[in-house]
Design a protein around this motif. Structure first.
Motif, PDB file in Angstrom:
ATOM      1  N   ALA A 190      -1.577   0.745   6.180  1.00 17.77           N
ATOM      2  CA  ALA A 190      -0.202   0.259   6.345  1.00 17.77           C
ATOM      3  C   ALA A 190      -0.183  -1.248   6.558  1.00 17.77           C
ATOM      4  O   ALA A 190       0.685  -1.959   6.032  1.00 17.77           O
ATOM      5  CB  ALA A 190       0.458   0.971   7.523  1.00 17.77           C
ATOM      6  N   ARG A 191      -1.143  -1.772   7.317  1.00 17.24           N
ATOM      7  CA  ARG A 191      -1.210  -3.216   7.534  1.00 17.24           C
ATOM      8  C   ARG A 191      -1.390  -3.955   6.206  1.00 17.24           C
ATOM      9  O   ARG A 191      -0.782  -4.995   5.963  1.00 17.24           O
ATOM     10  CB  ARG A 191      -2.366  -3.554   8.473  1.00 17.24           C
ATOM     11  N   ALA A 192      -2.225  -3.403   5.344  1.00 14.15           N
ATOM     12  CA  ALA A 192      -2.481  -4.050   4.056  1.00 14.15           C
ATOM     13  C   ALA A 192      -1.260  -3.960   3.146  1.00 14.15           C
ATOM     14  O   ALA A 192      -0.900  -4.937   2.471  1.00 14.15           O
ATOM     15  CB  ALA A 192      -3.693  -3.406   3.386  1.00 14.15           C
ATOM     16  N   ARG A 193      -0.596  -2.792   3.109  1.00 17.87           N
ATOM     17  CA  ARG A 193       0.528  -2.598   2.201  1.00 17.87           C
ATOM     18  C   ARG A 193       1.775  -3.384   2.646  1.00 17.87           C
ATOM     19  O   ARG A 193       2.563  -3.833   1.813  1.00 17.87           O
ATOM     20  CB  ARG A 193       0.871  -1.114   2.121  1.00 17.87           C
ATOM     21  N   LEU A 194       1.956  -3.556   3.964  1.00 21.55           N
ATOM     22  CA  LEU A 194       3.178  -4.169   4.490  1.00 21.55           C
ATOM     23  C   LEU A 194       2.945  -5.580   5.005  1.00 21.55           C
ATOM     24  O   LEU A 194       3.745  -6.102   5.779  1.00 21.55           O
ATOM     25  CB  LEU A 194       3.756  -3.298   5.620  1.00 21.55           C
ATOM     26  N   ALA A 195       1.869  -6.214   4.552  1.00 16.06           N
ATOM     27  CA  ALA A 195       1.522  -7.540   5.073  1.00 16.06           C
ATOM     28  C   ALA A 195       2.593  -8.580   4.774  1.00 16.06           C
ATOM     29  O   ALA A 195       2.738  -9.565   5.501  1.00 16.06           O
ATOM     30  CB  ALA A 195       0.179  -7.981   4.482  1.00 16.06           C
ATOM     31  N   GLN A 196       3.368  -8.386   3.710  1.00 16.70           N
ATOM     32  CA  GLN A 196       4.366  -9.378   3.312  1.00 16.70           C
ATOM     33  C   GLN A 196       5.712  -9.187   4.019  1.00 16.70           C
ATOM     34  O   GLN A 196       6.600 -10.035   3.874  1.00 16.70           O
ATOM     35  CB  GLN A 196       4.592  -9.313   1.794  1.00 16.70           C
TER      36      GLN A 196
ATOM     37  N   GLY B 126       6.234   2.995  -0.075  1.00 14.15           N
ATOM     38  CA  GLY B 126       6.431   3.409   1.307  1.00 14.15           C
ATOM     39  C   GLY B 126       6.978   2.288   2.167  1.00 14.15           C
ATOM     40  O   GLY B 126       6.535   1.146   2.069  1.00 14.15           O
ATOM     41  N   SER B 127       7.952   2.614   3.002  1.00 11.96           N
ATOM     42  CA  SER B 127       8.553   1.642   3.906  1.00 11.96           C
ATOM     43  C   SER B 127       7.843   1.682   5.251  1.00 11.96           C
ATOM     44  O   SER B 127       6.985   2.542   5.505  1.00 11.96           O
ATOM     45  CB  SER B 127      10.038   1.952   4.101  1.00 11.96           C
ATOM     46  N   LEU B 128       8.215   0.760   6.115  1.00 14.73           N
ATOM     47  CA  LEU B 128       7.649   0.742   7.465  1.00 14.73           C
ATOM     48  C   LEU B 128       7.979   2.036   8.200  1.00 14.73           C
ATOM     49  O   LEU B 128       7.132   2.587   8.921  1.00 14.73           O
ATOM     50  CB  LEU B 128       8.202  -0.460   8.231  1.00 14.73           C
ATOM     51  N   SER B 129       9.185   2.540   8.000  1.00 19.85           N
ATOM     52  CA  SER B 129       9.577   3.798   8.650  1.00 19.85           C
ATOM     53  C   SER B 129       8.712   4.962   8.158  1.00 19.85           C
ATOM     54  O   SER B 129       8.305   5.821   8.942  1.00 19.85           O
ATOM     55  CB  SER B 129      11.056   4.082   8.376  1.00 19.85           C
ATOM     56  N   ASP B 130       8.395   4.995   6.840  1.00 21.30           N
ATOM     57  CA  ASP B 130       7.554   6.067   6.294  1.00 21.30           C
ATOM     58  C   ASP B 130       6.149   6.028   6.894  1.00 21.30           C
ATOM     59  O   ASP B 130       5.602   7.057   7.290  1.00 21.30           O
ATOM     60  CB  ASP B 130       7.455   5.934   4.770  1.00 21.30           C
ATOM     61  N   TRP B 131       5.577   4.828   6.957  1.00 19.46           N
ATOM     62  CA  TRP B 131       4.228   4.696   7.517  1.00 19.46           C
ATOM     63  C   TRP B 131       4.213   5.050   9.006  1.00 19.46           C
ATOM     64  O   TRP B 131       3.262   5.697   9.491  1.00 19.46           O
ATOM     65  CB  TRP B 131       3.705   3.273   7.308  1.00 19.46           C
ATOM     66  N   THR B 132       5.243   4.659   9.714  1.00 19.32           N
ATOM     67  CA  THR B 132       5.319   4.990  11.141  1.00 19.32           C
ATOM     68  C   THR B 132       5.395   6.496  11.345  1.00 19.32           C
ATOM     69  O   THR B 132       4.722   7.059  12.230  1.00 19.32           O
ATOM     70  CB  THR B 132       6.547   4.311  11.766  1.00 19.32           C
TER      71      THR B 132
ATOM     72  N   ALA C   8       8.623  -8.211   9.730  1.00 25.68           N
ATOM     73  CA  ALA C   8       8.651  -7.437  10.973  1.00 25.68           C
ATOM     74  C   ALA C   8       7.521  -6.418  11.059  1.00 25.68           C
ATOM     75  O   ALA C   8       7.280  -5.853  12.129  1.00 25.68           O
ATOM     76  CB  ALA C   8       9.989  -6.719  11.104  1.00 25.68           C
ATOM     77  N   ALA C   9       6.815  -6.161   9.961  1.00 21.92           N
ATOM     78  CA  ALA C   9       5.836  -5.069   9.941  1.00 21.92           C
ATOM     79  C   ALA C   9       4.633  -5.298  10.856  1.00 21.92           C
ATOM     80  O   ALA C   9       4.254  -4.385  11.605  1.00 21.92           O
ATOM     81  CB  ALA C   9       5.381  -4.819   8.500  1.00 21.92           C
ATOM     82  N   PRO C  10       3.971  -6.476  10.840  1.00 17.23           N
ATOM     83  CA  PRO C  10       2.785  -6.630  11.681  1.00 17.23           C
ATOM     84  C   PRO C  10       3.052  -6.379  13.156  1.00 17.23           C
ATOM     85  O   PRO C  10       2.295  -5.673  13.825  1.00 17.23           O
ATOM     86  CB  PRO C  10       2.372  -8.086  11.415  1.00 17.23           C
TER      87      PRO C  10
ATOM     88  N   GLY D 272       0.927  15.718   2.403  1.00 19.74           N
ATOM     89  CA  GLY D 272       1.655  15.319   1.199  1.00 19.74           C
ATOM     90  C   GLY D 272       2.246  13.920   1.341  1.00 19.74           C
ATOM     91  O   GLY D 272       2.214  13.113   0.409  1.00 19.74           O
ATOM     92  N   LEU D 273       2.785  13.626   2.547  1.00 19.42           N
ATOM     93  CA  LEU D 273       3.317  12.288   2.795  1.00 19.42           C
ATOM     94  C   LEU D 273       2.205  11.250   2.733  1.00 19.42           C
ATOM     95  O   LEU D 273       2.370  10.169   2.146  1.00 19.42           O
ATOM     96  CB  LEU D 273       4.005  12.253   4.161  1.00 19.42           C
ATOM     97  N   ALA D 274       1.042  11.599   3.302  1.00 24.23           N
ATOM     98  CA  ALA D 274      -0.098  10.671   3.277  1.00 24.23           C
ATOM     99  C   ALA D 274      -0.549  10.403   1.851  1.00 24.23           C
ATOM    100  O   ALA D 274      -0.833   9.253   1.479  1.00 24.23           O
ATOM    101  CB  ALA D 274      -1.245  11.237   4.107  1.00 24.23           C
ATOM    102  N   ALA D 275      -0.593  11.436   1.031  1.00 24.38           N
ATOM    103  CA  ALA D 275      -1.012  11.255  -0.357  1.00 24.38           C
ATOM    104  C   ALA D 275      -0.024  10.378  -1.118  1.00 24.38           C
ATOM    105  O   ALA D 275      -0.411   9.518  -1.917  1.00 24.38           O
ATOM    106  CB  ALA D 275      -1.145  12.619  -1.035  1.00 24.38           C
ATOM    107  N   ARG D 276       1.255  10.590  -0.854  1.00 24.18           N
ATOM    108  CA  ARG D 276       2.261   9.778  -1.538  1.00 24.18           C
ATOM    109  C   ARG D 276       2.158   8.308  -1.147  1.00 24.18           C
ATOM    110  O   ARG D 276       2.223   7.409  -2.000  1.00 24.18           O
ATOM    111  CB  ARG D 276       3.665  10.300  -1.215  1.00 24.18           C
ATOM    112  N   LEU D 277       1.979   8.039   0.143  1.00 27.92           N
ATOM    113  CA  LEU D 277       1.912   6.652   0.605  1.00 27.92           C
ATOM    114  C   LEU D 277       0.610   5.981   0.165  1.00 27.92           C
ATOM    115  O   LEU D 277       0.597   4.772  -0.098  1.00 27.92           O
ATOM    116  CB  LEU D 277       2.046   6.602   2.129  1.00 27.92           C
ATOM    117  N   GLN D 278      -0.464   6.734   0.098  1.00 33.01           N
ATOM    118  CA  GLN D 278      -1.723   6.150  -0.342  1.00 33.01           C
ATOM    119  C   GLN D 278      -1.673   5.771  -1.824  1.00 33.01           C
ATOM    120  O   GLN D 278      -2.326   4.822  -2.264  1.00 33.01           O
ATOM    121  CB  GLN D 278      -2.874   7.122  -0.089  1.00 33.01           C
ATOM    122  N   THR D 279      -0.866   6.503  -2.586  1.00 35.54           N
ATOM    123  CA  THR D 279      -0.738   6.196  -4.007  1.00 35.54           C
ATOM    124  C   THR D 279      -0.022   4.871  -4.224  1.00 35.54           C
ATOM    125  O   THR D 279      -0.348   4.101  -5.132  1.00 35.54           O
ATOM    126  CB  THR D 279       0.020   7.319  -4.723  1.00 35.54           C
TER     127      THR D 279
END
Length: 366
Positions: A338-344, A310-316, A347-349, A300-307
């Motif tokens: 996650a790399r694509a969504r948090l590229a901006q 999501g923060s860095l903590s959620d993806w982690t 601290a994410a990369p 369920g978390l994966a489906a939500r984030l793929q939609t």
């Protein structure tokens, strides 16, 4: 005594600035007269030249010389008494001078007496820096320490003083550097290691990275009861998907906490959130059913984030949970997304690189 000398000099300068224009009236009055005399003398010379060239006759030249001479005599006679200087104007000028001499010092003393502090002793910079730290200018004290450390980078004690300040100011990378320097130069206390771990965690957006875990482990090696290290390691367990282990660690930490511990409230809040997430009854299920329920929550978390979002903590948390469930292929896919969504995010990369290294997912990095 020095302050009164300075005031006397300042008062004298102010009075001089007021009296200077009043004393220049006579010199200015004669400026035009001197120019007139020069002009008339030039006219006499011009008359002689015109006569020599036969441009005018002798009679005309004599008449012109007489007129120029009369004008020259009138201009020369002005030296005995400048125009515009009358008895009344002289009295006004003297009154203005007396007013400036008396009122300017008196006004200065009245203002200083009302708003100044004549009874307060001098406070030079050296004395202020040696005063009670609670009354020092904080920015000045911090600048002084930073200047000292720039000249003495091996002063571990100085680094240990400035590191918590950086942490409170939100300068997490500077705090991590300062804690590391303190440890390197002889201040390897449990608090220094725990502070380094916290700075590394906060600079990674709240993710307990492998480097942060190593710092917390070092802190517990020196002090097994260190509350900061235990708290963040419990958060690391939660991020790994082990919510039950994290909650148990937090309960133990609260049970051993002093009654007036300032950090106890943060621990209670974290534990309450964990228990609320488990309120769905997962803990009461059989082991096989627990696994299925956990897998359903992760999906369920994966489906939500793929939609989206999501923060860095959620993806982690998602990537760690997928690894714990043994689904590394899904974890690699989530890492790429996650790399694509948090590229901006700055601290994410770096945080995702550290996570891939820790979970042996680095081959998934682009």
């Amino acid at each position: 005594m020095l302050i009164w000398i300075i005031f006397a000099i300042m008062t004298g300068a102010a009075i001089f600035a007021l009296l200077w224009p009043l004393g220049r009236g006579r010199a200015l009055a004669f400026a035009d007269g001197a120019d007139a005399r020069s002009l008339y003398r030039s006219q006499l010379g011009e008359i002689d030249r015109d006569l020599a060239r036969s441009l005018i006759g002798p009679a005309e030249a004599d008449a012109a010389r007489a007129e120029a001479a009369r004008r020259l005599l009138r201009a020369a006679g002005d030296d005995s008494g400048p125009e515009g200087v009358t008895e009344s104007s002289l009295r006004r000028r003297r009154a203005s001078s007396a007013l400036a001499l008396s009122c300017v010092p008196l006004l200065a003393l009245l203002v200083y007496g009302a708003y100044g502090s004549p009874g307060q002793p001098d406070q030079p910079l050296a004395a202020r820096l040696q005063a009670d730290p609670s009354r020092q200018d904080f920015a000045l004290a911090l600048t002084r320490i930073e200047t000292h450390l720039a000249a003495n980078p091996s002063d571990g004690k100085g680094w240990s003083v400035v590191a918590p300040v950086y942490l409170r100011q939100g300068r997490y990378e500077d705090a991590a550097t300062a804690f590391a320097q303190a440890i390197r130069h002889g201040e390897a206390s449990p608090e220094a290691h725990a502070g380094l771990g916290e700075a590394r965690t906060l600079s990674a957006g709240g993710v307990v990275t492998a480097a942060a875990r190593a710092s917390f482990t070092d802190a517990l090696r020196l002090d097994p009861k260190n509350p900061r290290a235990r708290f963040f390691l419990a958060i690391g367990q939660e991020q790994d998907g082990n919510a039950t282990g994290a909650a148990e660690a937090l309960r133990t930490l609260l049970a051993e906490a002093p009654a007036d511990a300032p950090w106890a409230q943060a621990v209670r809040q974290r534990l309450a959130r964990l228990e609320a997430e488990k309120a769905g009854g997962v803990a009461a299920l059989a082991p096989a059913e627990q696994q299925a329920a956990i897998r359903g929550m992760v999906e369920g978390l994966a489906a939500r984030l793929q939609t989206g979002g999501g923060s860095l903590s959620d993806w982690t948390r998602l990537i760690r949970s997928q690894v714990v469930l043994g689904d590394k292929a899904a974890a690699r896919q989530s890492l790429v997304l996650a790399r694509a969504r948090l590229a901006q995010e700055a601290a994410a990369p770096a945080a995702l690189d550290a996570l891939a290294e820790e979970l042996a997912l680095k081959e998934a990095a682009p």
